[in-house]
Design a protein around this motif. Sequence first.
Motif, PDB file in Angstrom:
ATOM      1  N   LEU A   1      -7.756  -8.128  11.663  1.00 49.53           N
ATOM      2  CA  LEU A   1      -7.392  -6.996  10.822  1.00 49.53           C
ATOM      3  C   LEU A   1      -7.769  -7.227   9.365  1.00 49.53           C
ATOM      4  CD1 LEU A   1      -3.881  -5.916  12.165  1.00 49.53           C
ATOM      5  CD2 LEU A   1      -6.053  -4.740  12.424  1.00 49.53           C
ATOM      6  N   GLU A   2      -7.854  -8.477   8.971  1.00 45.27           N
ATOM      7  CA  GLU A   2      -8.156  -8.804   7.587  1.00 45.27           C
ATOM      8  C   GLU A   2      -9.528  -8.273   7.175  1.00 45.27           C
ATOM      9  OE1 GLU A   2      -7.681 -12.679   4.634  1.00 45.27           O
ATOM     10  OE2 GLU A   2      -7.799 -12.929   6.793  1.00 45.27           O
ATOM     11  N   ASP A   3     -10.417  -8.077   8.134  1.00 50.03           N
ATOM     12  CA  ASP A   3     -11.771  -7.608   7.832  1.00 50.03           C
ATOM     13  C   ASP A   3     -11.889  -6.094   7.819  1.00 50.03           C
ATOM     14  OD1 ASP A   3     -13.047 -10.298   9.885  1.00 50.03           O
ATOM     15  OD2 ASP A   3     -12.606 -10.264   7.734  1.00 50.03           O
ATOM     16  N   TYR A   4     -10.801  -5.408   8.180  1.00 47.50           N
ATOM     17  CA  TYR A   4     -10.826  -3.960   8.339  1.00 47.50           C
ATOM     18  C   TYR A   4      -9.839  -3.302   7.378  1.00 47.50           C
ATOM     19  CZ  TYR A   4     -13.417  -4.300  12.739  1.00 47.50           C
ATOM     20  OH  TYR A   4     -14.381  -4.531  13.686  1.00 47.50           O
ATOM     21  N   ALA A   5      -9.969  -2.016   7.237  1.00 46.72           N
ATOM     22  CA  ALA A   5      -8.926  -1.190   6.639  1.00 46.72           C
ATOM     23  C   ALA A   5      -8.152  -0.556   7.786  1.00 46.72           C
ATOM     24  CB  ALA A   5      -9.517  -0.114   5.738  1.00 46.72           C
ATOM     25  N   ILE A   6      -6.836  -0.636   7.709  1.00 43.79           N
ATOM     26  CA  ILE A   6      -5.984  -0.092   8.759  1.00 43.79           C
ATOM     27  C   ILE A   6      -5.178   1.073   8.199  1.00 43.79           C
ATOM     28  CG2 ILE A   6      -4.198  -0.591  10.444  1.00 43.79           C
ATOM     29  CD1 ILE A   6      -6.814  -2.153  10.821  1.00 43.79           C
TER      30      ILE A   6
ATOM     31  N   GLU B   1      -2.444  13.821  10.337  1.00 42.66           N
ATOM     32  CA  GLU B   1      -2.249  13.685   8.894  1.00 42.66           C
ATOM     33  C   GLU B   1      -2.275  12.204   8.534  1.00 42.66           C
ATOM     34  OE1 GLU B   1       1.298  14.805   5.678  1.00 42.66           O
ATOM     35  OE2 GLU B   1       1.742  14.562   7.802  1.00 42.66           O
ATOM     36  N   GLY B   2      -3.096  11.815   7.577  1.00 45.93           N
ATOM     37  CA  GLY B   2      -3.110  10.438   7.102  1.00 45.93           C
ATOM     38  C   GLY B   2      -1.835  10.128   6.352  1.00 45.93           C
ATOM     39  N   VAL B   3      -1.256   8.953   6.617  1.00 45.32           N
ATOM     40  CA  VAL B   3       0.023   8.584   6.036  1.00 45.32           C
ATOM     41  C   VAL B   3      -0.116   7.443   5.035  1.00 45.32           C
ATOM     42  CG1 VAL B   3       2.315   7.667   6.563  1.00 45.32           C
ATOM     43  CG2 VAL B   3       1.292   9.363   8.069  1.00 45.32           C
ATOM     44  N   ALA B   4      -0.735   6.360   5.468  1.00 48.62           N
ATOM     45  CA  ALA B   4      -0.859   5.186   4.604  1.00 48.62           C
ATOM     46  C   ALA B   4      -2.017   4.333   5.098  1.00 48.62           C
ATOM     47  CB  ALA B   4       0.432   4.362   4.602  1.00 48.62           C
ATOM     48  N   CYS B   5      -2.528   3.513   4.194  1.00 47.85           N
ATOM     49  CA  CYS B   5      -3.663   2.652   4.550  1.00 47.85           C
ATOM     50  C   CYS B   5      -3.573   1.349   3.784  1.00 47.85           C
ATOM     51  CB  CYS B   5      -4.968   3.362   4.239  1.00 47.85           C
ATOM     52  SG  CYS B   5      -6.429   2.387   4.631  1.00 47.85           S
ATOM     53  N   ILE B   6      -4.028   0.282   4.438  1.00 44.97           N
ATOM     54  CA  ILE B   6      -4.087  -1.019   3.780  1.00 44.97           C
ATOM     55  C   ILE B   6      -5.406  -1.687   4.135  1.00 44.97           C
ATOM     56  CG2 ILE B   6      -2.887  -2.194   5.688  1.00 44.97           C
ATOM     57  CD1 ILE B   6      -1.571  -4.004   3.561  1.00 44.97           C
ATOM     58  N   SER B   7      -6.000  -2.308   3.154  1.00 40.94           N
ATOM     59  CA  SER B   7      -7.206  -3.099   3.383  1.00 40.94           C
ATOM     60  C   SER B   7      -6.889  -4.523   2.928  1.00 40.94           C
ATOM     61  CB  SER B   7      -8.389  -2.530   2.589  1.00 40.94           C
ATOM     62  OG  SER B   7      -9.571  -3.273   2.856  1.00 40.94           O
ATOM     63  N   PRO B   8      -6.433  -5.368   3.845  1.00 39.69           N
ATOM     64  CA  PRO B   8      -5.947  -6.702   3.443  1.00 39.69           C
ATOM     65  C   PRO B   8      -6.990  -7.551   2.738  1.00 39.69           C
ATOM     66  CG  PRO B   8      -5.247  -6.163   5.676  1.00 39.69           C
ATOM     67  CD  PRO B   8      -6.230  -5.117   5.269  1.00 39.69           C
ATOM     68  N   GLY B   9      -8.230  -7.472   3.179  1.00 38.65           N
ATOM     69  CA  GLY B   9      -9.259  -8.285   2.568  1.00 38.65           C
ATOM     70  C   GLY B   9      -9.576  -7.870   1.149  1.00 38.65           C
ATOM     71  N   VAL B  10      -9.441  -6.580   0.872  1.00 32.13           N
ATOM     72  CA  VAL B  10      -9.726  -6.048  -0.463  1.00 32.13           C
ATOM     73  C   VAL B  10      -8.478  -6.051  -1.326  1.00 32.13           C
ATOM     74  CG1 VAL B  10     -10.531  -4.002  -1.707  1.00 32.13           C
ATOM     75  CG2 VAL B  10     -11.580  -4.640   0.477  1.00 32.13           C
ATOM     76  N   GLY B  11      -7.325  -5.955  -0.669  1.00 32.87           N
ATOM     77  CA  GLY B  11      -6.062  -5.916  -1.402  1.00 32.87           C
ATOM     78  C   GLY B  11      -5.682  -4.538  -1.871  1.00 32.87           C
ATOM     79  N   SER B  12      -6.106  -3.509  -1.174  1.00 33.44           N
ATOM     80  CA  SER B  12      -5.797  -2.146  -1.583  1.00 33.44           C
ATOM     81  C   SER B  12      -4.821  -1.493  -0.607  1.00 33.44           C
ATOM     82  CB  SER B  12      -7.075  -1.312  -1.680  1.00 33.44           C
ATOM     83  OG  SER B  12      -7.743  -1.265  -0.439  1.00 33.44           O
ATOM     84  N   ILE B  13      -3.997  -0.631  -1.165  1.00 38.47           N
ATOM     85  CA  ILE B  13      -2.998   0.119  -0.409  1.00 38.47           C
ATOM     86  C   ILE B  13      -2.976   1.550  -0.922  1.00 38.47           C
ATOM     87  CG2 ILE B  13      -0.522   0.418   0.000  1.00 38.47           C
ATOM     88  CD1 ILE B  13      -0.217  -2.585   0.031  1.00 38.47           C
ATOM     89  N   TYR B  14      -2.893   2.507  -0.008  1.00 36.71           N
ATOM     90  CA  TYR B  14      -2.825   3.912  -0.383  1.00 36.71           C
ATOM     91  C   TYR B  14      -1.751   4.600   0.454  1.00 36.71           C
ATOM     92  CZ  TYR B  14      -7.310   3.105  -2.654  1.00 36.71           C
ATOM     93  OH  TYR B  14      -8.309   2.605  -3.447  1.00 36.71           O
TER      94      TYR B  14
END
Length: 122
Positions: free
Chosen positions: A27-32, A44-57
Amino acid sequence: QLQASGGGLVQAGGSLRLSCTASGFSLEDYAIAWFRQAPGKEPEGVACISPGVGSIYYADPVKRGFAISSDNVKNTVYLQMNSLKPEDTGVYYCAAERRGICLLVAGVHDYWGQGTLVTVSS
């Protein structure tokens, strides 16, 4: 492959924690992203995390009550949902995007979990 779990029936104001566990890739290589679909409505999109990049939306409706996090050792992404409302009811899906780019738009992700049902009673 993605496995979503943790849904259930909860009263308004309650909490649930959803889990999305990956197998076959890190999962670290992907955005989930987490999506939800209420009966008769579009996903409907709720939330997203990209662990490798360190971004959260977060989508605006859930910014105050939901928190997304990841555990790279367990290869799992969590969605902590607090202060749940009846309008949060729906089937929640997790989805993986291989470029690590957070997108809350359905249709661009490479893998999808099977969905877990969240029902919030009033």
